[in-house]
Scaffold this active site. Structure first.
Site, PDB file in Angstrom:
ATOM      1  CG  ASN A 227      10.840  28.972   1.480  1.00 50.25           C
ATOM      2  OD1 ASN A 227      10.619  29.432   2.609  1.00 50.25           O
ATOM      3  ND2 ASN A 227      11.238  29.736   0.472  1.00 50.25           N
ATOM      4  CD1 TRP A 228       6.262  25.357   5.129  1.00 51.69           C
ATOM      5  CD2 TRP A 228       5.954  25.694   7.324  1.00 51.69           C
ATOM      6  NE1 TRP A 228       5.753  24.200   5.664  1.00 51.69           N
ATOM      7  CE2 TRP A 228       5.552  24.375   7.019  1.00 51.69           C
ATOM      8  CE3 TRP A 228       5.856  26.124   8.653  1.00 51.69           C
ATOM      9  CZ2 TRP A 228       5.053  23.495   7.976  1.00 51.69           C
ATOM     10  CZ3 TRP A 228       5.365  25.246   9.611  1.00 51.69           C
ATOM     11  CH2 TRP A 228       4.959  23.953   9.272  1.00 51.69           C
ATOM     12  CE  LYS A 229       8.147  30.869  -1.245  1.00 48.14           C
ATOM     13  NZ  LYS A 229       7.830  31.282  -2.600  1.00 48.14           N
TER      14      LYS A 229
ATOM     15  CD  GLU B   1       9.161  34.604  -2.424  1.00 50.85           C
ATOM     16  OE1 GLU B   1       9.291  34.204  -1.252  1.00 50.85           O
ATOM     17  OE2 GLU B   1       8.498  33.986  -3.285  1.00 50.85           O
TER      18      GLU B   1
ATOM     19  CD  GLU C 167      13.138  28.601  -5.304  1.00 47.22           C
ATOM     20  OE1 GLU C 167      12.321  27.755  -4.939  1.00 47.22           O
ATOM     21  OE2 GLU C 167      13.256  29.707  -4.748  1.00 47.22           O
TER      22      GLU C 167
ATOM     23  N   GLY D 103       5.299  30.516  -7.430  1.00 46.07           N
ATOM     24  CA  GLY D 103       3.939  30.893  -7.051  1.00 46.07           C
ATOM     25  C   GLY D 103       3.010  31.146  -8.229  1.00 46.07           C
TER      26      GLY D 103
ATOM     27  CB  SER E 207       4.719  26.221  -9.929  1.00 44.21           C
ATOM     28  OG  SER E 207       4.385  27.588  -9.743  1.00 44.21           O
TER      29      SER E 207
ATOM     30  N   GLY F 270       7.337  25.720  -2.166  1.00 49.64           N
ATOM     31  CA  GLY F 270       6.719  26.799  -1.404  1.00 49.64           C
ATOM     32  C   GLY F 270       5.294  26.426  -1.008  1.00 49.64           C
ATOM     33  N   GLY F 271       4.330  26.940  -1.767  1.00 50.75           N
ATOM     34  CA  GLY F 271       2.913  26.782  -1.427  1.00 50.75           C
ATOM     35  C   GLY F 271       2.504  25.363  -1.056  1.00 50.75           C
TER      36      GLY F 271
HETATM   37  P1  13P Z   1       6.129  27.846  -4.931  1.00 48.77           P
HETATM   38  O1  13P Z   1       6.344  26.365  -4.764  1.00 48.77           O
HETATM   39  O2  13P Z   1       4.986  28.370  -4.130  1.00 48.77           O
HETATM   40  O3  13P Z   1       6.091  28.231  -6.380  1.00 48.77           O
HETATM   41  O4  13P Z   1       7.423  28.561  -4.311  1.00 48.77           O
HETATM   42  C1  13P Z   1       8.680  28.162  -4.699  1.00 48.77           C
HETATM   43  C2  13P Z   1       9.679  28.810  -3.851  1.00 48.77           C
HETATM   44  O5  13P Z   1       9.884  30.010  -3.907  1.00 48.77           O
HETATM   45  C3  13P Z   1      10.380  27.968  -2.868  1.00 48.77           C
HETATM   46  O6  13P Z   1      11.465  28.641  -2.313  1.00 48.77           O
END
Ligand code: 13P
Length: 256
Positions: A10-12, A95, A165, A171, A211, A232-233
């Site tokens: 998920n590149w957000k 989010e 999640e 994050g 994470s 995510g990250g």
């Molecule tokens: P992180 O992997 O950065 O914690 O983000 C998780 C996330 O929200 C994926 O949708």
């Protein structure tokens, strides 16, 4: 753990065309790792370019509007993301729930629209820290899931993926413990089987997000009822993302 783990990046709100090289590198590496199902959800603006560049991986969106079209300035419908090349959409991410005040009912309407447009859905759920500390994490997540699913979905199976999640793990650099992940996924599985019946309820994938990185991925993905990860990250560079995919592949190899 499912026979073929599902690893989704998920590149957000990250990524311009300069990041297409990462998507290309992920796609190239994916061609040698067929035992893992890999997908990326870039921002809307990159769905079409990523789809055009990538042959192997799935491409999806991070949201859609519940209506098919109309006077909704700035919004994008499920059929539009499908037209841009998306095969799935992530809905109900914390989010969106927190940053845009999205409630369960709206998420259920979006999910119905997405299925109607032929998209698969990754439906997110997860508890805030207060609920976990109060021993109410499972109750909270199951209530959220029940209310965020559309009333009528038939032959759901792999068209639906649930992403667990925990909000405090996103994050933060601190993933949930494997015991807590397995306990939650088991509770979600029981709920799915009760709701959709044995066959469909076991075909729905349940993936974990929060994470996930190359160090913790193998332990998480090997967990009971964990069918993959929503990253995510660590999905923003091909190198860190593919290390997670490689960890998933190792889990499969070690089990066979
Ligand atoms: P992180 O992997 O950065 O914690 O983000 C998780 C996330 O929200 C994926 O949708």
């Amino acid at each position: 753990m499912a026979s073929r783990p599902f690893i989704v990046g998920n590149w957000k709100m990250h990524g311009t065309r300069a990041m297409l090289s990462e998507a290309r590198a992920i796609d190239r590496a994916a061609q040698r790792l067929m035992q893992v199902e890999i997908a990326l959800a870039p921002p809307f603006t990159l769905i079409h370019p990523v789809r055009r560049e990538a042959e192997q991986i799935g491409v999806g969106a991070q949201d859609c509007h519940p209506a098919d079209g109309g006077a909704h300035t700035g919004d994008i419908s499920a059929s539009m993301v499908a037209d841009a090349g998306a095969g799935f959409v992530i809905l109900g991410h914390s989010e969106r729930r927190e940053g845009h005040g999205e409630k369960d009912k709206l998420i259920a309407e979006k999910a119905a629209a997405a299925f109607g447009a032929g998209l698969k859905v990754i439906l997110c759920c997860g508890e805030p820290m207060e609920k976990r500390e109060a021993g109410k994490a499972v109750d909270h997540v199951l209530r959220q899931l029940k209310a965020s699913l559309p009333d009528t979905i038939e032959e759901v199976g792999e068209r639906l993926t649930i992403a667990y999640e925990p909000i405090w793990a996103i994050g933060s650099g601190e993933a949930a413990s494997i015991e807590d992940i397995v306990a939650m996924h088991t509770a979600i599985r029981e709920f799915l089987v009760k709701t959709f019946g044995e066959e469909d309820g076991t075909a729905i994938r349940i993936i974990y997000g929060g994470s996930v990185n190359a160090e913790n991925a193998a332990e998480i993905i090997a967990g009971d009822e964990v069918n993959g990860a929503l990253v995510g990250g660590a999905s923003l560079s091909a190198e860190s993302f593919m290390n997670i995919v490689l960890a998933a592949q190792d889990v499969i190899n070690n089990q066979s």
